[in-house]
Design a protein around this motif. Structure first.
Motif, PDB file in Angstrom:
ATOM      1  N   LYS A 130      52.243  42.900 -16.677  1.00 72.03           N
ATOM      2  CA  LYS A 130      53.676  43.177 -16.789  1.00 72.03           C
ATOM      3  C   LYS A 130      54.427  42.603 -15.614  1.00 72.03           C
ATOM      4  O   LYS A 130      53.840  42.227 -14.605  1.00 72.03           O
ATOM      5  N   PRO A 146      54.588  40.531 -26.652  1.00 74.71           N
ATOM      6  CA  PRO A 146      55.747  41.376 -26.879  1.00 74.71           C
ATOM      7  C   PRO A 146      56.252  41.901 -25.529  1.00 74.71           C
ATOM      8  O   PRO A 146      55.461  42.120 -24.621  1.00 74.71           O
ATOM      9  N   VAL A 203      46.991  43.731 -14.965  1.00 74.46           N
ATOM     10  CA  VAL A 203      46.632  45.142 -14.934  1.00 74.46           C
ATOM     11  C   VAL A 203      45.256  45.420 -15.550  1.00 74.46           C
ATOM     12  O   VAL A 203      44.945  46.544 -15.894  1.00 74.46           O
ATOM     13  N   THR A 259      53.766  46.254 -23.763  1.00 71.84           N
ATOM     14  CA  THR A 259      54.341  47.608 -23.778  1.00 71.84           C
ATOM     15  C   THR A 259      53.727  48.537 -22.738  1.00 71.84           C
ATOM     16  O   THR A 259      52.620  48.330 -22.270  1.00 71.84           O
ATOM     17  N   ARG A 260      54.444  49.551 -22.467  1.00 71.87           N
ATOM     18  CA  ARG A 260      54.010  50.498 -21.449  1.00 71.87           C
ATOM     19  C   ARG A 260      52.655  51.113 -21.772  1.00 71.87           C
ATOM     20  O   ARG A 260      51.852  51.342 -20.879  1.00 71.87           O
ATOM     21  N   VAL A 261      52.433  51.456 -22.993  1.00 72.64           N
ATOM     22  CA  VAL A 261      51.163  52.103 -23.318  1.00 72.64           C
ATOM     23  C   VAL A 261      50.010  51.114 -23.469  1.00 72.64           C
ATOM     24  O   VAL A 261      48.863  51.495 -23.384  1.00 72.64           O
ATOM     25  N   GLU A 262      50.324  49.884 -23.725  1.00 73.31           N
ATOM     26  CA  GLU A 262      49.245  48.955 -24.022  1.00 73.31           C
ATOM     27  C   GLU A 262      49.072  47.938 -22.895  1.00 73.31           C
ATOM     28  O   GLU A 262      48.235  47.064 -22.980  1.00 73.31           O
ATOM     29  N   GLY A 263      49.884  48.060 -21.854  1.00 74.15           N
ATOM     30  CA  GLY A 263      50.073  46.973 -20.910  1.00 74.15           C
ATOM     31  C   GLY A 263      48.811  46.412 -20.282  1.00 74.15           C
ATOM     32  O   GLY A 263      47.996  47.143 -19.718  1.00 74.15           O
ATOM     33  N   HIS A 264      48.650  45.134 -20.373  1.00 75.03           N
ATOM     34  CA  HIS A 264      47.588  44.458 -19.639  1.00 75.03           C
ATOM     35  C   HIS A 264      48.173  43.636 -18.504  1.00 75.03           C
ATOM     36  O   HIS A 264      47.539  43.347 -17.530  1.00 75.03           O
ATOM     37  N   HIS A 280      44.215  40.057 -21.613  1.00 73.09           N
ATOM     38  CA  HIS A 280      43.875  40.158 -23.041  1.00 73.09           C
ATOM     39  C   HIS A 280      44.968  39.772 -24.001  1.00 73.09           C
ATOM     40  O   HIS A 280      44.702  39.563 -25.162  1.00 73.09           O
ATOM     41  N   ALA A 281      46.228  39.757 -23.605  1.00 73.56           N
ATOM     42  CA  ALA A 281      47.261  39.427 -24.578  1.00 73.56           C
ATOM     43  C   ALA A 281      47.125  37.963 -24.950  1.00 73.56           C
ATOM     44  O   ALA A 281      46.534  37.190 -24.216  1.00 73.56           O
TER      45      ALA A 281
END
Ligand code: SF4
Lengths: 181, 475
Positions: free
Chosen positions: B17, B456, B36, B10-15, B450-451
């Motif tokens: 993209k 998602p 990122v 997601t945009r706020v959590e992005g590691h 980190h994901a």
């Protein structure tokens, strides 16, 4: 009655705390009977689908996005648990607080022995997020209800804390489970 | 020009993209995977004492901490002049490493990837996760959980702790494996061999059955790189560097990894925090390569355990003995390695050297150390310099997933070109196609993003004025 929801996230951590959650092994099958998982990197739920009873946070805040995610967790969770040293004190990621950020970037992108960088540019695209000058423990950003020490806390520690909370009991960890390594 | 942003977290959590640029006809002009996250490890480790390295560096990654632990330890062996380990030390470390490979491969296959294979790339995201697997295929879920658990138990015995242990020290190990510990592990061994066999069968059957659709999916020709043993066998703990091109011709072979800087460099690009390694003699344009299970199956002449070797022969028969350049074949290759790891564990557990008491060696002190290992996700490079006060003065790390940076970008480009280009709208199913291609590499995202591989996704279609045209999210 609907099952309580649990959400998890990894900020600036190594994912070892999430691995320790998975180390509850067979009990994970019991856990999914007790709770519904909401937003978490182990499923495809990207946005909170509702109010969560418990949020588990791994890692500290190293960039602006970590801060936003953390605030969002605070907003959606009744109880927030800081899981592991990174969340509690910053741990290894916070070792970069001892040096100016620029020196870290220069080392990685300009000075390293295998670096090939003819234009001398450090990554700066608008598509990648801004780093904070320092890595912050999460209780400096939002209120945290419980802290589970350890790097990572053991699976038993996480299990006992979680099941006590979900059962509405006080979290009492025996001395052997409280580790600061 | 339209811009699509696929944000894994997601945009706020992005590691990490993906961004895709489309022209007016919705044709893909550019597709990129951005990493990122940035740590700064190479700089902040400076000043620490060298014997702390094996313990500190594994905090880079909680999914394959043992790989960092051992690569760091191998580099520190050289600092103390102790690289010729005692048989006990080497075998305890190897056991730790095969335990790690077992748990990591089981985690990736069962917890992260099996939902795509079992339910289909387009399945309802509500069930397309490990909990969905547990509900529909409880036996399989239990096998996955138990295989991973066995790997973790082996790590605990050899390293003292399941995650971030302290087993390896410069020049050796802290402890041996007692008879009681060995017997406890032997008790569950046969069951795990059986499970490993059936997991491999699942991956093989799936790949062979769907070969026609899987073969072109996110695929491309590439070079491949790994460590191999002196006789050409697969060796996940130690060896020399070998690289081949897409047709199987050696680019270099049996290169002492102490000279890696003569062969490998990493390009910096402004749009990703993760660098882009390449083989120097071929240059940044053509020198990029793949690492990990697929690359290892391609570079190894044989595997030195019987069941995995039989499985390797079936694997290479599919491409007539030529290198396999099918991205989705990573899964099959990974499960061959999972069975190989269990076979190795069996071999080691029956070796009395594990109970030896000669644990550490020392020799001539040096000021530079380079340690490489085949981590679950591919070749991992650790390189350090140390001053006379025992402090680290230079650190250089090329982590496994970094080696696969360009290939993951190519996979994203290929899927974007084949499945998104020219389409009037982006559906949830298409999103997952991009995700599936990235996931084949099993990116060790905690080193980078980190994901947990199961990412998602949000896709946003933004027009050239930056106005949001369309937005789709999974879950
Ligand atoms: S506390 Fe330790 S295990 Fe947890 S994220 Fe941080 S480094 Fe990893």
């Amino acid at each position: 009655m609907a099952k309580p929801k649990v959400a998890t996230t990894s900020l600036a951590g190594c994912f070892g705390c999430h691995m320790s959650i998975l180390d509850i092994d067979e009990r994970i099958l019991k856990l999914v009977e007790l709770v519904d998982f909401d937003k978490s990197p182990i499923n495809d739920i990207k946005k909170f689908t509702g109010r969560c009873a418990v949020g588990l946070i791994e890692g500290g805040c190293a960039n602006e996005e970590n801060v936003e995610v953390l605030r969002e967790f605070r907003k959606h969770c009744d109880v927030l648990i800081a899981v592991g040293e990174c969340a509690i004190m910053g741990d290894i990621p916070a070792m970069r607080n001892m040096v100016p950020l620029k020196e870290c970037l220069d080392e990685a992108y300009l000075n390293g022995p295998s670096v090939y960088n003819p234009s001398g540019q450090v990554p700066n695209d608008p598509e990648i997020p801004l780093l904070l000058n320092k890595v912050y423990p999460i209780n400096e950003v939002v209120k945290i209800d419980y802290f589970l020490p350890g790097c990572p806390p053991s699976a038993d520690t996480i299990w006992q804390a979680l099941t006590a909370l979900l059962g509405g009991k006080p979290v009492e960890l025996p001395y052997e489970l409280i580790k600061y390594d | 020009m339209k811009r699509i942003a696929i944000e894994p977290v997601t945009r706020v959590e992005g590691h990490g993209k993906v961004t895709i640029l489309l022209d007016a006809q919705n044709r893909v002009k550019q597709a990129r995977l951005h990493i990122v996250e940035f740590r700064g490890f190479e700089r902040f480790i400076q000043g620490r004492l060298f014997w702390e390295v094996p313990v500190i560096v594994q905090r880079l990654c909680g999914i394959c901490p043992v790989s960092h632990h051992l690569a760091g330890a191998k580099a520190m062996d050289q600092i103390v002049g102790g690289e010729n380990l005692t048989p006990t030390a080497e075998k305890v470390r190897r056991l730790m490493h095969y335990g790690q490979t077992l748990q990591s491969h089981a985690l990736h296959f069962f917890h992260l990837c099996s939902p795509d294979l079992l339910f289909g790339f387009d399945a309802d995201p509500a069930i397309r996760n490990v909990i969905g697997v547990a509900a529909k295929y409880p036996e399989l879920a239990v096998q996955g959980v138990m295989l991973r658990k066995y790997g973790q138990e082996i790590i605990k015995v050899t390293a003292g702790k399941k995650i971030h242990g302290t087993g390896a020290i410069p020049g050796g190990v802290n402890k041996n494996v007692s008879i009681a510990e060995r017997d406890a592990l032997l008790k569950d061994l046969d069951q795990n061999v059986t499970w490993a066999r059936s997991a491999l069968k699942l991956a093989k059957d799936y790949t062979v059955e769907h070969l026609e659709t899987l073969a072109p999916f996110g695929s491309f020709d590439s070079n491949h790189l790994s460590l191999v043993r002196a006789d050409g066998a697969m060796d996940l703990y130690h060896g020399n560097l070998k690289a081949i091109d897409a047709a199987g011709k050696a680019i270099f072979d049996q290169v002492d990894y102490q000279n890696y800087l003569d062969y490998i460099a990493e390009e910096v690009r402004p749009w990703s925090y993760m660098k882009f390694p390449f083989i120097k003699s071929l240059g940044p344009e053509n020198g990029w390569y793949r690492v990990g299970p697929l690359a290892r199956l391609n570079t190894a002449k044989f595997i030195d355990t019987p069941e995995a070797e039989a499985a390797r022969k079936e694997f290479v028969a599919v491409t007539d003995g030529k290198p396999n350049n099918i991205t989705m074949a990573y899964h099959w290759a990974r499960l061959i390695e999972l069975l190989h790891s269990v076979e190795k564990i069996k071999e080691l557990l029956h070796d009395p050297d594990l109970q030896g008491t000669d644990l550490v060696v020392k020799g001539e002190r040096r000021n530079e150390g380079i340690g490489l290992i085949e981590a679950p996700r591919g070749t991992l490079f650790h390189h350090y310099k140390v001053n006379e006060n025992d402090q680290i003065t230079m650190a250089n790390l090329i982590v496994s997933t970094t080696n696969n940076n360009e290939p993951m970008n190519r996979a994203v480009q290929r899927v974007a070109a084949d499945h998104i280009s020219g389409k009037p709208e982006v559906t949830e199913g298409l999103l997952n196609h991009v995700e599936v291609a990235i996931r084949a590499y099993d990116p060790c995202l905690s080193c980078a993003t980190h994901a947990l591989g199961k990412m998602p996704l949000v896709v946003e279609l933004v027009d050239c004025e930056g106005k949001l045209v369309d937005r789709r999210a999974k879950g």
